[in-house]
Design a protein around this motif. Structure first.
Motif, mmCIF file in Angstrom:
data_model
loop_
_atom_site.group_PDB
_atom_site.id
_atom_site.type_symbol
_atom_site.label_atom_id
_atom_site.label_comp_id
_atom_site.label_asym_id
_atom_site.label_seq_id
_atom_site.Cartn_x
_atom_site.Cartn_y
_atom_site.Cartn_z
ATOM 1 N N PHE A 146 0.832 -1.204 0.000
ATOM 2 C CA PHE A 146 0.000 0.000 0.000
ATOM 3 C C PHE A 146 0.866 1.253 0.000
ATOM 4 O O PHE A 146 0.624 2.197 -0.766
ATOM 5 N N ALA A 147 1.896 1.262 0.842
ATOM 6 C CA ALA A 147 2.770 2.435 0.940
ATOM 7 C C ALA A 147 3.485 2.700 -0.382
ATOM 8 O O ALA A 147 3.622 3.856 -0.811
ATOM 9 N N CYS A 148 3.953 1.643 -1.027
ATOM 10 C CA CYS A 148 4.655 1.821 -2.308
ATOM 11 C C CYS A 148 3.702 2.316 -3.394
ATOM 12 O O CYS A 148 4.061 3.182 -4.199
ATOM 13 N N CYS A 149 2.495 1.771 -3.424
ATOM 14 C CA CYS A 149 1.506 2.232 -4.406
ATOM 15 C C CYS A 149 1.204 3.715 -4.209
ATOM 16 O O CYS A 149 1.197 4.495 -5.174
ATOM 17 N N ARG A 150 0.963 4.100 -2.980
ATOM 18 C CA ARG A 150 0.615 5.492 -2.698
ATOM 19 C C ARG A 150 1.765 6.429 -3.044
ATOM 20 O O ARG A 150 1.560 7.492 -3.652
ATOM 21 N N ALA A 151 2.991 6.027 -2.707
ATOM 22 C CA ALA A 151 4.149 6.877 -2.985
ATOM 23 C C ALA A 151 4.440 6.969 -4.475
ATOM 24 O O ALA A 151 4.904 8.002 -4.968
ATOM 25 N N ALA A 152 4.171 5.890 -5.208
ATOM 26 C CA ALA A 152 4.487 5.855 -6.636
ATOM 27 C C ALA A 152 3.442 6.545 -7.497
ATOM 28 O O ALA A 152 3.702 6.836 -8.672
ATOM 29 N N LEU A 153 2.274 6.808 -6.963
ATOM 30 C CA LEU A 153 1.172 7.334 -7.768
ATOM 31 C C LEU A 153 1.523 8.587 -8.570
ATOM 32 O O LEU A 153 1.201 8.648 -9.773
ATOM 33 N N PRO A 154 2.167 9.601 -7.999
ATOM 34 C CA PRO A 154 2.471 10.793 -8.804
ATOM 35 C C PRO A 154 3.302 10.492 -10.050
ATOM 36 O O PRO A 154 3.046 11.058 -11.121
ATOM 37 N N LEU A 155 4.284 9.594 -9.915
ATOM 38 C CA LEU A 155 5.100 9.252 -11.075
ATOM 39 C C LEU A 155 4.357 8.345 -12.045
ATOM 40 O O LEU A 155 4.450 8.503 -13.268
ATOM 41 N N LEU A 156 3.614 7.390 -11.531
ATOM 42 C CA LEU A 156 2.846 6.510 -12.408
ATOM 43 C C LEU A 156 1.840 7.301 -13.229
ATOM 44 O O LEU A 156 1.555 6.960 -14.387
ATOM 45 N N SER A 157 1.326 8.372 -12.648
ATOM 46 C CA SER A 157 0.329 9.181 -13.348
ATOM 47 C C SER A 157 0.899 9.878 -14.584
ATOM 48 O O SER A 157 0.148 10.288 -15.473
ATOM 49 N N ARG A 158 2.222 10.011 -14.641
ATOM 50 C CA ARG A 158 2.859 10.651 -15.794
ATOM 51 C C ARG A 158 3.052 9.690 -16.966
ATOM 52 O O ARG A 158 3.341 10.110 -18.077
ATOM 53 N N SER A 159 2.914 8.401 -16.707
ATOM 54 C CA SER A 159 3.191 7.392 -17.728
ATOM 55 C C SER A 159 1.985 7.165 -18.615
ATOM 56 O O SER A 159 0.835 7.254 -18.182
ATOM 57 N N VAL A 164 0.750 -1.617 -12.239
ATOM 58 C CA VAL A 164 1.179 -2.129 -10.935
ATOM 59 C C VAL A 164 0.910 -3.627 -10.927
ATOM 60 O O VAL A 164 -0.187 -4.074 -11.302
ATOM 61 N N VAL A 165 1.905 -4.409 -10.523
ATOM 62 C CA VAL A 165 1.743 -5.852 -10.384
ATOM 63 C C VAL A 165 2.055 -6.217 -8.940
ATOM 64 O O VAL A 165 3.186 -6.044 -8.471
ATOM 65 N N ASN A 166 1.062 -6.702 -8.236
ATOM 66 C CA ASN A 166 1.236 -7.128 -6.852
ATOM 67 C C ASN A 166 1.471 -8.631 -6.808
ATOM 68 O O ASN A 166 0.690 -9.404 -7.379
ATOM 69 N N VAL A 167 2.543 -9.050 -6.160
ATOM 70 C CA VAL A 167 2.839 -10.474 -6.045
ATOM 71 C C VAL A 167 2.129 -10.998 -4.814
ATOM 72 O O VAL A 167 2.550 -10.776 -3.687
ATOM 73 N N LEU A 196 -7.724 -0.585 -6.058
ATOM 74 C CA LEU A 196 -6.908 0.377 -6.802
ATOM 75 C C LEU A 196 -7.200 0.311 -8.303
ATOM 76 O O LEU A 196 -7.146 1.333 -8.992
ATOM 77 N N ALA A 197 -7.500 -0.889 -8.801
ATOM 78 C CA ALA A 197 -7.842 -0.999 -10.222
ATOM 79 C C ALA A 197 -9.047 -0.130 -10.547
ATOM 80 O O ALA A 197 -9.099 0.522 -11.595
ATOM 81 N N LEU A 198 -10.023 -0.099 -9.655
ATOM 82 C CA LEU A 198 -11.203 0.739 -9.863
ATOM 83 C C LEU A 198 -10.864 2.216 -9.715
ATOM 84 O O LEU A 198 -11.284 3.050 -10.527
ATOM 85 N N GLU A 199 -10.103 2.558 -8.693
ATOM 86 C CA GLU A 199 -9.783 3.963 -8.437
ATOM 87 C C GLU A 199 -8.887 4.563 -9.508
ATOM 88 O O GLU A 199 -9.034 5.737 -9.869
ATOM 89 N N TRP A 200 -7.964 3.781 -10.018
ATOM 90 C CA TRP A 200 -6.927 4.324 -10.891
ATOM 91 C C TRP A 200 -7.167 4.103 -12.376
ATOM 92 O O TRP A 200 -6.379 4.560 -13.209
ATOM 93 N N ALA A 201 -8.243 3.421 -12.733
ATOM 94 C CA ALA A 201 -8.492 3.178 -14.161
ATOM 95 C C ALA A 201 -8.600 4.487 -14.940
ATOM 96 O O ALA A 201 -8.067 4.602 -16.054
ATOM 97 N N ALA A 202 -9.263 5.472 -14.351
ATOM 98 C CA ALA A 202 -9.421 6.757 -15.040
ATOM 99 C C ALA A 202 -8.095 7.484 -15.199
ATOM 100 O O ALA A 202 -7.968 8.369 -16.054
ATOM 101 N N LYS A 203 -7.106 7.135 -14.393
ATOM 102 C CA LYS A 203 -5.775 7.736 -14.510
ATOM 103 C C LYS A 203 -4.909 6.997 -15.526
ATOM 104 O O LYS A 203 -3.758 7.375 -15.757
ATOM 105 N N GLY A 204 -5.438 5.924 -16.090
ATOM 106 C CA GLY A 204 -4.662 5.133 -17.038
ATOM 107 C C GLY A 204 -3.683 4.186 -16.382
ATOM 108 O O GLY A 204 -2.748 3.703 -17.026
ATOM 109 N N ILE A 205 -3.887 3.895 -15.097
ATOM 110 C CA ILE A 205 -2.999 2.993 -14.360
ATOM 111 C C ILE A 205 -3.705 1.663 -14.139
ATOM 112 O O ILE A 205 -4.767 1.615 -13.515
ATOM 113 N N ARG A 206 -3.126 0.600 -14.657
ATOM 114 C CA ARG A 206 -3.685 -0.733 -14.461
ATOM 115 C C ARG A 206 -3.072 -1.364 -13.214
ATOM 116 O O ARG A 206 -1.896 -1.177 -12.929
ATOM 117 N N VAL A 207 -3.889 -2.132 -12.473
ATOM 118 C CA VAL A 207 -3.422 -2.776 -11.247
ATOM 119 C C VAL A 207 -3.892 -4.227 -11.264
ATOM 120 O O VAL A 207 -5.096 -4.507 -11.302
#
Length: 277
Positions: A146-159, A164-167, A196-207
């Motif tokens: 969760f912490a890594c996803c939240r911290a990475a969001l600003p950069l992922l949003s630029r892509s 995101v692949v969770n093991v 997160l897949a639901l929340e971030w789909a509109a941002k173009g981020i797949r989870v």
């Protein structure tokens, strides 16, 4: 319509894009992408880092074992890929922030996050599990992701190809006796993936997530080598063997890259048939 275009009185009508065959099947290349792999110093994380580098990605590698990370980074750089190493724990907010800062400083972006860092729990019944163990396992396996996803969001949003692949684990869907803390952490990771897949789909981020079964890693050594428990585990695996860390690499490459551009909120099982029983 069999022809690519239909000509009528000098006008050109292009065929429906949905009817056009692919020029070539999507591949598993990650050329031009920057990926962050947590828990990369050994086992599954190390195999995934090597596979992603071979597929063309530049990498941020994190884990607590700095020496092992440095050795891995040297091997990857020898193959022509760029690597940033940040030693630390996903349970430490400062270490998580440092990994994101390394990606931003070096590349100015992040395209892929692989939340692989995780720890096992003691093989004890729930009444024997103390608060410290429960909190430690949930804190790393679920809280760290969760912490890594939240911290990475600003950069992922630029892509324009963010993933995101969770093991996770087979025990994220199938409970495990004497594995209450571990199973709870991986079940929570599955629900984090879907949310997160639901929340971030509109941002173009797949989870998405991948759920391995029992692999030949350091984490499973005690169970695999136990005379009784190892035999019991093998008896539950239809394929009759433990998996190798490298055997989940292609699935992670698929979820990480453009080949899965319309896939989000799903789990791929790589468990030797465990969940198919």
């Amino acid at each position: 319509m069999n022809e690519r275009t239909l000509r009528n009185e000098g006008a050109t009508m292009e065929a429906d894009p949905r009817e056009r065959p692919l020029g070539a099947p999507p591949d598993l290349r990650l050329d031009g992408l920057v990926a962050w792999v947590t828990g990369a110093s050994q086992g599954v994380g190390r195999s995934l880092a090597l596979a992603m580098a071979a597929a063309g990605a530049d990498l941020v590698l994190t884990a607590r074992n700095e020496g092992a990370l440095t050795d891995l980074a040297e091997r990857i750089r020898a193959g022509g890929r760029a690597v940033e190493v940040v030693a630390g724990s996903v349970g430490d907010p400062a270490d998580v922030a440092a990994a994101v800062a390394a990606a931003e400083r070096t590349w100015g972006r992040l395209d892929v996050l692989v939340n692989n860092a995780g720890i096992g729990s003691s093989y004890r019944r729930v009444e024997q599990v103390d608060d410290q163990e429960w909190e430690r396992v949930l804190g790393v396996n679920l809280g760290g992701a969760f912490a890594c996803c939240r911290a990475a969001l600003p950069l992922l949003s630029r892509s324009d190809a963010a993933s995101v692949v969770n093991v996770s684990s087979v025990h994220g869907a199938v409970g495990g006796e004497r594995l209450a803390a571990y199973s709870a952490s991986k079940g929570g990771l599955e629900m984090l993936t879907r949310s997160l897949a639901l929340e971030w789909a509109a941002k173009g981020i797949r989870v998405n997530s991948i759920a391995p079964g029992y692999l030949r890693t350091e984490m499973t050594t005690g169970l695999r080598e136990h005379e009784q428990l190892g035999s019991e585990l093998l008896a539950r695996i239809p394929m009759g063997r433990f998996g190798e860390p490298s055997e989940i690499a292609a699935a992670v490459l698929f979820l990480a890259g453009r080949a899965s551009s319309y896939v989000t909120g799903t789990t791929l099982f790589a468990d030797g048939g465990w969940t198919a029983r």
